[in-house]
Design an enzyme around this catalytic site. Structure first.
Site, PDB file in Angstrom:
ATOM      1  N   ARG A   1      47.945  38.357  45.989  1.00 35.57           N
ATOM      2  CA  ARG A   1      48.353  39.622  46.551  1.00 35.57           C
ATOM      3  C   ARG A   1      47.784  40.804  45.497  1.00 35.57           C
ATOM      4  O   ARG A   1      48.331  40.766  44.204  1.00 35.57           O
ATOM      5  CB  ARG A   1      49.749  39.702  46.692  1.00 35.57           C
ATOM      6  CG  ARG A   1      50.180  41.045  47.458  1.00 35.57           C
ATOM      7  CD  ARG A   1      51.609  40.912  48.091  1.00 35.57           C
ATOM      8  NE  ARG A   1      52.572  41.288  46.938  1.00 35.57           N
ATOM      9  CZ  ARG A   1      53.763  41.493  47.224  1.00 35.57           C
ATOM     10  NH1 ARG A   1      54.046  41.759  48.378  1.00 35.57           N
ATOM     11  NH2 ARG A   1      54.516  41.753  46.142  1.00 35.57           N
TER      12      ARG A   1
ATOM     13  N   THR B   1      47.513  47.423  46.309  1.00 36.03           N
ATOM     14  CA  THR B   1      47.302  47.614  47.630  1.00 36.03           C
ATOM     15  C   THR B   1      48.249  46.970  48.348  1.00 36.03           C
ATOM     16  O   THR B   1      48.209  47.004  49.742  1.00 36.03           O
ATOM     17  CB  THR B   1      45.782  47.309  47.992  1.00 36.03           C
ATOM     18  OG1 THR B   1      45.671  45.843  47.680  1.00 36.03           O
ATOM     19  CG2 THR B   1      44.764  47.901  47.138  1.00 36.03           C
TER      20      THR B   1
ATOM     21  N   ASP C   1      55.998  33.579  39.072  1.00 36.05           N
ATOM     22  CA  ASP C   1      56.598  33.739  37.607  1.00 36.05           C
ATOM     23  C   ASP C   1      57.595  32.954  37.235  1.00 36.05           C
ATOM     24  O   ASP C   1      57.951  32.407  36.174  1.00 36.05           O
ATOM     25  CB  ASP C   1      56.817  35.282  37.349  1.00 36.05           C
ATOM     26  CG  ASP C   1      55.255  35.845  37.145  1.00 36.05           C
ATOM     27  OD1 ASP C   1      54.269  35.617  37.299  1.00 36.05           O
ATOM     28  OD2 ASP C   1      55.560  37.256  37.167  1.00 36.05           O
TER      29      ASP C   1
ATOM     30  N   ASP D   1      59.794  37.394  41.220  1.00 39.90           N
ATOM     31  CA  ASP D   1      58.659  36.891  41.519  1.00 39.90           C
ATOM     32  C   ASP D   1      58.534  35.434  41.461  1.00 39.90           C
ATOM     33  O   ASP D   1      58.970  34.740  40.417  1.00 39.90           O
ATOM     34  CB  ASP D   1      57.560  37.507  40.317  1.00 39.90           C
ATOM     35  CG  ASP D   1      56.271  37.158  40.724  1.00 39.90           C
ATOM     36  OD1 ASP D   1      55.930  35.851  40.824  1.00 39.90           O
ATOM     37  OD2 ASP D   1      55.498  38.090  40.855  1.00 39.90           O
TER      38      ASP D   1
HETATM   39  C1  PRP Z   1      53.366  36.197  46.449  1.00 42.11           C
HETATM   40  C2  PRP Z   1      54.026  35.140  47.311  1.00 42.11           C
HETATM   41  C3  PRP Z   1      53.178  35.221  48.530  1.00 42.11           C
HETATM   42  C4  PRP Z   1      52.812  36.674  48.353  1.00 42.11           C
HETATM   43  C5  PRP Z   1      53.817  37.418  49.384  1.00 42.11           C
HETATM   44  O1  PRP Z   1      52.244  35.577  45.550  1.00 42.11           O
HETATM   45  O2  PRP Z   1      53.974  33.791  46.800  1.00 42.11           O
HETATM   46  O3  PRP Z   1      51.866  34.553  48.389  1.00 42.11           O
HETATM   47  O4  PRP Z   1      53.008  37.292  47.123  1.00 42.11           O
HETATM   48  O5  PRP Z   1      53.560  38.650  49.578  1.00 42.11           O
HETATM   49  P1  PRP Z   1      52.883  39.359  50.886  1.00 42.11           P
HETATM   50  O6  PRP Z   1      53.960  38.717  51.870  1.00 42.11           O
HETATM   51  O7  PRP Z   1      52.971  40.875  50.633  1.00 42.11           O
HETATM   52  O8  PRP Z   1      51.519  38.842  51.099  1.00 42.11           O
HETATM   53  P2  PRP Z   1      51.286  36.431  44.456  1.00 42.11           P
HETATM   54  O9  PRP Z   1      50.257  36.962  45.253  1.00 42.11           O
HETATM   55  O10 PRP Z   1      52.263  37.107  43.732  1.00 42.11           O
HETATM   56  O11 PRP Z   1      50.719  35.298  43.692  1.00 42.11           O
HETATM   57  P3  PRP Z   1      51.294  33.818  42.749  1.00 42.11           P
HETATM   58  O12 PRP Z   1      51.833  32.924  44.004  1.00 42.11           O
HETATM   59  O13 PRP Z   1      50.185  33.295  42.181  1.00 42.11           O
HETATM   60  O14 PRP Z   1      52.205  34.591  42.132  1.00 42.11           O
HETATM   61  N1  URA Z   2      56.042  37.810  45.979  1.00 45.70           N
HETATM   62  C1  URA Z   2      57.317  37.301  45.425  1.00 45.70           C
HETATM   63  O1  URA Z   2      56.904  36.556  44.520  1.00 45.70           O
HETATM   64  N2  URA Z   2      58.318  38.021  45.490  1.00 45.70           N
HETATM   65  C2  URA Z   2      58.520  38.942  46.170  1.00 45.70           C
HETATM   66  O2  URA Z   2      59.629  39.642  46.404  1.00 45.70           O
HETATM   67  C3  URA Z   2      57.621  39.390  47.010  1.00 45.70           C
HETATM   68  C4  URA Z   2      56.271  38.928  46.905  1.00 45.70           C
END
Ligand code: PRP
Ligand code: URA
Length: 222
Positions: free
Chosen positions: A117, A121, A216, A213
């Site tokens: 994500r 944006t 993380d 997150d």
């Molecule tokens: C996070 C989470 C989802 C997404 C959710 O991933 O694990 O995939 O955000 O957000 P959305 O519903 O607004 O799309 P992220 O893109 O941060 O990547 P990561 O899993 O590598 O931390």
């Molecule tokens: N992705 C995350 O990891 N946490 C949130 O709260 C939203 C998106």
């Protein structure tokens, strides 16, 4: 999410294909998961355990084939899961949930899908795709802890639909009403399994109260 009207929990609780766990063990583990003092090794272990509980709930209606066996005492009629089971972890935060599924059904096929994500944006971008072309699954579960704006989940299900899988479900830990409604409206033909439903998204698209997150906190990248 500034200036965007968000639905409330009451607006989405009636969705016909929504399943929210009410198991007391889940509530116990979710509290530890959300706690800001929970460190990455414990956080990852909890995601796996919650993944196993969600797998148990999400697979409750799977089809079975009859299978005859012999016990040490007599012939007996048994069952086997009909067809393959697929799990698509949305990288990278979905990895812990997929491991939980594997503990319940060791021979699931794992189909990795990388979606990130964009933090400004909030749009999901595909960066990795290891989905096989031959599909022999009875069902595939897209797994990702957080359903925030819904962009990642919607894109993942769209990509899986193009593979021609007969039955798809989304499995997540926490959803915000906004993303949940978008997912259910865009893909009304899938089941959605969650461990919890929270109140809202904040200005930068994080779920509140949420857990922060999820990627993380699993992998220690603060
Ligand atoms: C996070 C989470 C989802 C997404 C959710 O991933 O694990 O995939 O955000 O957000 P959305 O519903 O607004 O799309 P992220 O893109 O941060 O990547 P990561 O899993 O590598 O931390
Ligand atoms: N992705 C995350 O990891 N946490 C949130 O709260 C939203 C998106």
């Amino acid at each position: 999410m500034q200036g965007v009207a968000q639905p409330t929990r009451d607006d989405v609780l009636h969705l016909p294909r929504l399943h929210i766990s009410s198991h007391p063990v889940m509530a116990h583990k979710m509290t530890a998961l959300r706690d800001k003092n929970t460190r990455p090794p414990e956080f990852y272990r909890l995601v796996k355990e919650i993944g196993a509980l969600l797998a148990y709930e999400a697979t409750a209606s799977l089809a079975l084939d009859s299978h005859s066996i012999e016990t040490p005492l007599a012939p007996a009629q048994g069952y086997r899961l009909a067809g393959g089971i697929g799990v698509t972890p949305i990288l990278r935060a979905g990895l812990g949930l997929a491991e939980g599924f594997r503990e319940v059904i060791p021979d699931v096929q794992i189909w990795h899908l990388g979606l990130r994500r964009d933090e400004y944006t909030l749009q999901a971008m595909e960066y990795y795709n290891q989905l096989p072309h031959r599909v022999d699954l009875q069902v595939c579960y897209a797994v990702d802890p957080m359903l925030a704006t819904g962009g990642s989940a919607i894109d993942a299900i769209t990509i899986l639909k193009k593979r021609g899988i007969a039955r798809l479900s989304y499995v997540g830990i926490i959803a915000a009403p906004y993303g949940l409604l978008r997912l259910a409206q865009t893909h009304p033909d899938i089941d959605i399994f969650l461990a919890g439903l929270d109140d809202s998204l904040n200005d930068v698209g994080y779920i509140v109260p949420g857990l922060g997150d999820a990627g993380d906190r699993q992998f220690g990248t603060f």
